[in-house]
Scaffold this motif. Sequence first.
Motif, PDB file in Angstrom:
ATOM      1  N   GLY A 116      52.700 114.523  16.707  1.00  0.00           N
ATOM      2  CA  GLY A 116      53.433 113.849  14.765  1.00  0.00           C
ATOM      3  C   GLY A 116      52.248 113.287  14.172  1.00  0.00           C
ATOM      4  N   SER A 117      51.449 112.403  14.709  1.00  0.00           N
ATOM      5  CA  SER A 117      50.115 112.021  14.128  1.00  0.00           C
ATOM      6  C   SER A 117      49.561 112.762  13.712  1.00  0.00           C
ATOM      7  CB  SER A 117      49.500 110.671  15.349  1.00  0.00           C
ATOM      8  OG  SER A 117      50.458 109.520  15.353  1.00  0.00           O
ATOM      9  N   LEU A 118      48.678 114.201  13.576  1.00  0.00           N
ATOM     10  CA  LEU A 118      47.823 114.361  13.614  1.00  0.00           C
ATOM     11  C   LEU A 118      48.671 115.591  12.903  1.00  0.00           C
ATOM     12  CD1 LEU A 118      46.448 115.914  17.032  1.00  0.00           C
ATOM     13  CD2 LEU A 118      45.330 114.666  15.555  1.00  0.00           C
ATOM     14  N   GLU A 119      50.226 115.689  13.037  1.00  0.00           N
ATOM     15  CA  GLU A 119      50.765 116.565  11.586  1.00  0.00           C
ATOM     16  C   GLU A 119      50.728 115.861  10.619  1.00  0.00           C
ATOM     17  OE1 GLU A 119      52.402 119.601  10.139  1.00  0.00           O
ATOM     18  OE2 GLU A 119      50.852 119.827  12.067  1.00  0.00           O
ATOM     19  N   ILE A 120      50.698 114.118  10.216  1.00  0.00           N
ATOM     20  CA  ILE A 120      50.810 113.057   9.452  1.00  0.00           C
ATOM     21  C   ILE A 120      49.218 113.372   8.319  1.00  0.00           C
ATOM     22  CG2 ILE A 120      50.784 110.303   8.780  1.00  0.00           C
ATOM     23  CD1 ILE A 120      53.326 110.542  10.413  1.00  0.00           C
ATOM     24  N   ASN A 121      48.439 113.391   9.266  1.00  0.00           N
ATOM     25  CA  ASN A 121      46.734 113.615   9.138  1.00  0.00           C
ATOM     26  C   ASN A 121      46.982 115.447   8.206  1.00  0.00           C
ATOM     27  OD1 ASN A 121      45.975 111.154  10.145  1.00  0.00           O
ATOM     28  ND2 ASN A 121      45.268 111.713  11.717  1.00  0.00           N
ATOM     29  N   ARG A 122      47.420 116.135   8.446  1.00  0.00           N
ATOM     30  CA  ARG A 122      47.327 117.249   7.740  1.00  0.00           C
ATOM     31  C   ARG A 122      48.566 117.179   6.607  1.00  0.00           C
ATOM     32  NH1 ARG A 122      49.703 122.111   7.284  1.00  0.00           N
ATOM     33  NH2 ARG A 122      51.845 120.880   8.764  1.00  0.00           N
ATOM     34  N   VAL A 123      49.400 116.895   6.282  1.00  0.00           N
ATOM     35  CA  VAL A 123      50.210 116.787   5.416  1.00  0.00           C
ATOM     36  C   VAL A 123      49.582 115.399   3.839  1.00  0.00           C
ATOM     37  CG1 VAL A 123      51.591 118.210   6.261  1.00  0.00           C
ATOM     38  CG2 VAL A 123      51.914 116.015   6.252  1.00  0.00           C
ATOM     39  N   PHE A 124      49.242 114.323   4.234  1.00  0.00           N
ATOM     40  CA  PHE A 124      48.933 113.543   3.646  1.00  0.00           C
ATOM     41  C   PHE A 124      47.538 112.824   3.055  1.00  0.00           C
ATOM     42  CE2 PHE A 124      53.666 112.621   5.131  1.00  0.00           C
ATOM     43  CZ  PHE A 124      54.252 112.107   4.813  1.00  0.00           C
ATOM     44  N   GLN A 125      47.381 112.409   2.596  1.00  0.00           N
ATOM     45  CA  GLN A 125      46.516 112.277   1.479  1.00  0.00           C
ATOM     46  C   GLN A 125      46.197 110.896   1.714  1.00  0.00           C
ATOM     47  OE1 GLN A 125      47.420 115.630   0.828  1.00  0.00           O
ATOM     48  NE2 GLN A 125      46.339 115.979   2.132  1.00  0.00           N
ATOM     49  N   GLY A 126      44.766 110.480   1.075  1.00  0.00           N
ATOM     50  CA  GLY A 126      45.225 109.316   0.259  1.00  0.00           C
ATOM     51  C   GLY A 126      45.547 107.866   0.599  1.00  0.00           C
ATOM     52  N   SER A 127      46.107 107.110  -0.323  1.00  0.00           N
ATOM     53  CA  SER A 127      46.770 105.975   0.448  1.00  0.00           C
ATOM     54  C   SER A 127      48.206 106.181   0.758  1.00  0.00           C
ATOM     55  CB  SER A 127      47.026 104.656  -1.101  1.00  0.00           C
ATOM     56  OG  SER A 127      47.310 105.798  -1.772  1.00  0.00           O
ATOM     57  N   LEU A 129      48.534 108.512   3.294  1.00  0.00           N
ATOM     58  CA  LEU A 129      47.879 108.561   4.884  1.00  0.00           C
ATOM     59  C   LEU A 129      48.838 107.272   5.496  1.00  0.00           C
ATOM     60  CD1 LEU A 129      47.196 110.550   7.095  1.00  0.00           C
ATOM     61  CD2 LEU A 129      44.989 109.461   6.494  1.00  0.00           C
ATOM     62  N   GLY A 130      47.830 106.205   5.068  1.00  0.00           N
ATOM     63  CA  GLY A 130      48.816 104.584   4.960  1.00  0.00           C
ATOM     64  C   GLY A 130      49.751 104.763   6.081  1.00  0.00           C
ATOM     65  N   THR A 131      50.434 104.863   5.086  1.00  0.00           N
ATOM     66  CA  THR A 131      51.557 104.279   4.498  1.00  0.00           C
ATOM     67  C   THR A 131      52.976 105.123   5.650  1.00  0.00           C
ATOM     68  OG1 THR A 131      51.706 103.909   2.301  1.00  0.00           O
ATOM     69  CG2 THR A 131      53.668 104.012   3.268  1.00  0.00           C
ATOM     70  N   ALA A 132      52.274 106.582   5.378  1.00  0.00           N
ATOM     71  CA  ALA A 132      52.555 107.849   6.607  1.00  0.00           C
ATOM     72  C   ALA A 132      52.314 107.034   8.269  1.00  0.00           C
ATOM     73  CB  ALA A 132      52.713 108.610   6.493  1.00  0.00           C
ATOM     74  N   HIS A 133      51.557 106.826   8.289  1.00  0.00           N
ATOM     75  CA  HIS A 133      51.001 106.445  10.237  1.00  0.00           C
ATOM     76  C   HIS A 133      52.140 105.089  10.147  1.00  0.00           C
ATOM     77  CE1 HIS A 133      48.483 108.996  11.488  1.00  0.00           C
ATOM     78  NE2 HIS A 133      47.990 109.453  10.526  1.00  0.00           N
ATOM     79  N   GLY A 134      51.661 104.361   8.859  1.00  0.00           N
ATOM     80  CA  GLY A 134      52.826 103.034   9.015  1.00  0.00           C
ATOM     81  C   GLY A 134      54.111 103.005   9.831  1.00  0.00           C
ATOM     82  N   LEU A 135      54.615 104.137   8.547  1.00  0.00           N
ATOM     83  CA  LEU A 135      56.017 104.000   8.986  1.00  0.00           C
ATOM     84  C   LEU A 135      56.266 105.066  10.468  1.00  0.00           C
ATOM     85  CD1 LEU A 135      57.075 105.665   5.697  1.00  0.00           C
ATOM     86  CD2 LEU A 135      58.049 103.232   6.097  1.00  0.00           C
ATOM     87  N   SER A 136      56.110 105.807  11.111  1.00  0.00           N
ATOM     88  CA  SER A 136      55.335 107.063  11.485  1.00  0.00           C
ATOM     89  C   SER A 136      55.393 105.811  12.799  1.00  0.00           C
ATOM     90  CB  SER A 136      54.628 107.510  12.018  1.00  0.00           C
ATOM     91  OG  SER A 136      54.859 108.118  13.212  1.00  0.00           O
ATOM     92  N   LEU A 137      54.462 104.859  12.901  1.00  0.00           N
ATOM     93  CA  LEU A 137      54.547 103.615  14.303  1.00  0.00           C
ATOM     94  C   LEU A 137      55.504 102.598  13.993  1.00  0.00           C
ATOM     95  CD1 LEU A 137      50.694 103.048  14.124  1.00  0.00           C
ATOM     96  CD2 LEU A 137      51.916 104.412  15.981  1.00  0.00           C
ATOM     97  N   ALA A 138      56.608 102.380  12.744  1.00  0.00           N
ATOM     98  CA  ALA A 138      57.306 101.542  12.908  1.00  0.00           C
ATOM     99  C   ALA A 138      58.145 102.481  13.702  1.00  0.00           C
ATOM    100  CB  ALA A 138      57.537 101.674  11.738  1.00  0.00           C
ATOM    101  N   GLY A 139      58.227 103.645  13.645  1.00  0.00           N
ATOM    102  CA  GLY A 139      59.385 104.316  15.080  1.00  0.00           C
ATOM    103  C   GLY A 139      59.388 103.724  15.814  1.00  0.00           C
TER     104      GLY A 139
END
Length: 182
Positions: A116-127, A129-139
């Motif tokens: 999941g983290s690697l998929e987030i790296n693939r589809v999100f860019q720029g600012s 990306l950090g927000t997406a990883h933060g939300l994922s880790l909030a899970g």
Amino acid sequence: MKNKSAVFILVSSIIINILVKGSLKSLGIFLLELKNQGIETSEAAWIPAIAFTCFSLFSSPVAWCREKTSSRLLSVLGGLMVSVGFLISYLLYLPILYTGLGVLLGVGGCMATISGSLEINRVFQGSRLGTAHGLSLAGSTAGGLLVPVLVAYLIFTWGYRGAVLLQAAILLHTIPASLFYR
């Protein structure tokens, strides 16, 4: 269309983190119940140690495998491993508990969450990306708060064996969530 698929990938990653990492964090509750089932605490304490060690050790190999295959395949296989780990833990035999709640939960959990983290790296860019990883880790945090409460309720209601069977069924929900990955 790319924004819609990115949102589905993010929500899938959050769901998988809630289920898998919440299950990892609920091992302490299972250890208390294993003590009630007659398994020594000193022997059962190896279960979370094995699970967290496998989770950590296999993160780089999973990332390498992701380059050779797909996140979807790795996450589906990881979800199956985690579910089977709980399923075989129905048998209260220490080597099976080490394998099921230790190795399979650790390796399978790593496969499902790192994908999941690697998929987030693939589809999100720029600012984003950090927000997406933060939300994922909030899970992961939400899972650490919610799943242990659920596990305690399942053990109270169904006993150890019923709880691990129901937890195995709940963890199968990682598979449809994984299908949104590429």
